[in-house]
Design an enzyme around this catalytic site. Structure first.
Site, PDB file in Angstrom:
ATOM      1  N   GLU A 119      33.724  47.763  27.246  1.00 56.39           N
ATOM      2  CA  GLU A 119      33.461  47.847  28.785  1.00 56.39           C
ATOM      3  C   GLU A 119      34.685  48.362  29.254  1.00 56.39           C
ATOM      4  O   GLU A 119      35.625  48.337  29.986  1.00 56.39           O
ATOM      5  CB  GLU A 119      33.493  46.460  29.709  1.00 56.39           C
ATOM      6  CG  GLU A 119      32.835  46.988  31.059  1.00 56.39           C
ATOM      7  CD  GLU A 119      33.048  45.809  32.159  1.00 56.39           C
ATOM      8  OE1 GLU A 119      33.984  45.136  32.424  1.00 56.39           O
ATOM      9  OE2 GLU A 119      31.813  45.297  32.495  1.00 56.39           O
ATOM     10  N   HIS A 214      35.407  36.575  45.469  1.00 56.97           N
ATOM     11  CA  HIS A 214      36.568  35.820  44.748  1.00 56.97           C
ATOM     12  C   HIS A 214      37.796  36.603  44.418  1.00 56.97           C
ATOM     13  O   HIS A 214      38.885  36.305  44.121  1.00 56.97           O
ATOM     14  CB  HIS A 214      36.257  35.377  43.281  1.00 56.97           C
ATOM     15  CG  HIS A 214      35.814  36.362  42.369  1.00 56.97           C
ATOM     16  ND1 HIS A 214      36.850  36.667  41.395  1.00 56.97           N
ATOM     17  CD2 HIS A 214      35.007  37.323  42.233  1.00 56.97           C
ATOM     18  CE1 HIS A 214      36.394  37.883  40.707  1.00 56.97           C
ATOM     19  NE2 HIS A 214      35.368  38.179  41.059  1.00 56.97           N
ATOM     20  N   ARG A 216      40.927  38.920  44.309  1.00 51.62           N
ATOM     21  CA  ARG A 216      42.417  38.396  44.778  1.00 51.62           C
ATOM     22  C   ARG A 216      42.786  39.360  46.279  1.00 51.62           C
ATOM     23  O   ARG A 216      43.508  38.897  47.209  1.00 51.62           O
ATOM     24  CB  ARG A 216      43.324  39.062  43.779  1.00 51.62           C
ATOM     25  CG  ARG A 216      44.405  38.090  43.451  1.00 51.62           C
ATOM     26  CD  ARG A 216      45.156  38.701  42.403  1.00 51.62           C
ATOM     27  NE  ARG A 216      44.818  37.695  41.156  1.00 51.62           N
ATOM     28  CZ  ARG A 216      45.537  36.534  41.177  1.00 51.62           C
ATOM     29  NH1 ARG A 216      46.708  36.235  41.892  1.00 51.62           N
ATOM     30  NH2 ARG A 216      45.229  35.747  40.168  1.00 51.62           N
TER      31      ARG A 216
END
Ligand code: UDP
Length: 374
Positions: A119, A214, A216
């Protein structure tokens, strides 16, 4: 000579995206596949690997709660370094952009062990979003020998950073392999989706909306905006909102404080991957800031509103299955209402489409690991 391939992973998304490759390597007699789990996400990783039938060769203990990014990265570096010294593999396989992956790249580079980056090449173009992952991914690219780009766009981003063209291969994203494997398994063993079945009974007759958060960058104001939007959507009365809570207290705390007790909101512990794939496929709509979910939803034909201002995965936007809406509650509610109330708008986004892969990425990557000259 048989190649020894050490895969290093520590988080839930890495485990999901690497289990298809671990299956492919285990089935190939030309290599010795080894797995080191760094402990970054603890039990969530154990659950993914257990359901995929994979037992790690080296499992580090859990990570103490509340570590700073610095301390986490340092701990991962020490743990992966020790694993590399013990294993001395021919390849280290790393996935994505996590602290585990960055530390793995630094440790492997320090020992001159070739790195295969799965990826590779995702870029938002903004070093602050996703933070710190955008830079982690770039740093890993600077050290890797083999770059497995999920899409042509990701390969082009690597070329633009002067990565050697011969080192870049467009393989597809292994998340599509993981999703297909899991969906087929769910069809054979429906009991695996038992937690979702119970939630579907609870919300029978309502449209299900899946919500995850979730990132940050969304801690604080962003999460507050998302909670306000969920409250407003819950008040419509025709929805069942299912919110699997990320273990991180910075997101689960505010969501629990704001949303606990609302009858149309189910705040649940993280779902095992089969349950979660079932949630994504039965949902009328997904609201998420997750990277992986942006890749899974198009494969299932479920529209996604992305709760971020930028994305390093624009392929879903281009394909028309995802829209960037940020975290302003009025915007989230308006965009969600458009899809929930206008069947034509929903149909236009709900075409199953696979911009991220064809389910054969793991086989391609395994072949590269065995064929590329070292
Ligand atoms: N996921 C899961 N259970 C959950 C929530 C997410 O199995 O309750 C999976 C999801 O399918 C995706 C991955 O976890 O493959 C995404 O993880 P996350 O959103 O934490 O990380 P990101 O992809 O943003 O790095």
């Amino acid at each position: 000579m048989r190649r020894t391939i050490l895969t290093v992973l520590g988080t839930r998304p890495e485990a999901i995206k690497l289990f298809p490759l671990l299956h492919a390597l285990a089935a190939d007699p030309r290599c010795e596949s080894r797995l080191c789990v760094t402990g970054q996400h603890g039990a969530m990783v154990d659950a993914v690997l257990a359901q995929a039938g994979i037992v790690p060769d080296r499992a580090c203990g859990p990570v103490p709660p509340g570590l700073s990014v610095d301390a986490l990265t340092a701990l991962m570096l020490v743990r992966v370094g020790a694993a590399l010294d013990a294993e001395r593999p021919d390849w280290v396989v790393l996935q994505g952009d996590t602290a585990t992956a960055l530390a793995g790249a630094l440790a492997a580079h320090g020992r001159q062990i070739p790195i295969a980056h799965v990826e590779a090449g995702l870029r938002s173009g903004d070093p602050r979003q996703p933070w710190p992952e955008e830079w982690n991914r770039k740093a890993i690219a600077a050290l890797a020998t083999l770059h497995c780009a999920p899409t042509r766009r990701a390969a082009d981003a690597l070329l633009a950073e002067a990565v050697a063209p011969g080192a870049i291969h467009v393989t597809g994203n292994t998340v599509v392999d993981a999703l297909r494997w899991t969906t087929a398994r769910l069809a054979r063993e429906p009991a695996l989706g038992g937690r979702m079945a119970a939630l579907e009974r609870r919300f029978a007759g309502l449209h299900i909306v899946a919500v995850t958060a979730h990132r940050r960058e969304n801690w604080g104001k962003g999460v507050d905006g998302i909670a306000t939007a969920i409250e407003a959507l819950a008040a419509r009365g025709d929805l069942g909102l299912i919110v699997p809570l990320h273990p991180n207290p910075a997101v689960r705390g505010p969501l629990q404080r704001r949303l606990a007790g609302l009858a149309s909101v189910a705040l649940v512990e993280p779902l095992d991957y089969p349950d979660f794939t079932r949630l994504l496929s039965v949902a009328r709509l997904i609201l998420t800031d997750s990277g992986g979910v942006q890749e899974e939803a198009p494969a299932l034909g479920t529209p996604v509103l992305v709760l971020r201002d930028t994305t390093e995965r624009p392929e879903g936007l281009v394909a028309g299955t995802a829209r960037l809406v940020g975290t302003d509650p009025a915007r989230i509610v308006a965009e969600a209402a458009r899809l929930l109330d206008d069947p034509a708008a929903h149909r236009a986004m709900a075409r199953a489409h696979n911009p991220y892969g064809d389910g054969q990425a793991a086989a391609r990557i395994a072949a590269l690991l065995l064929d590329v000259a070292l």
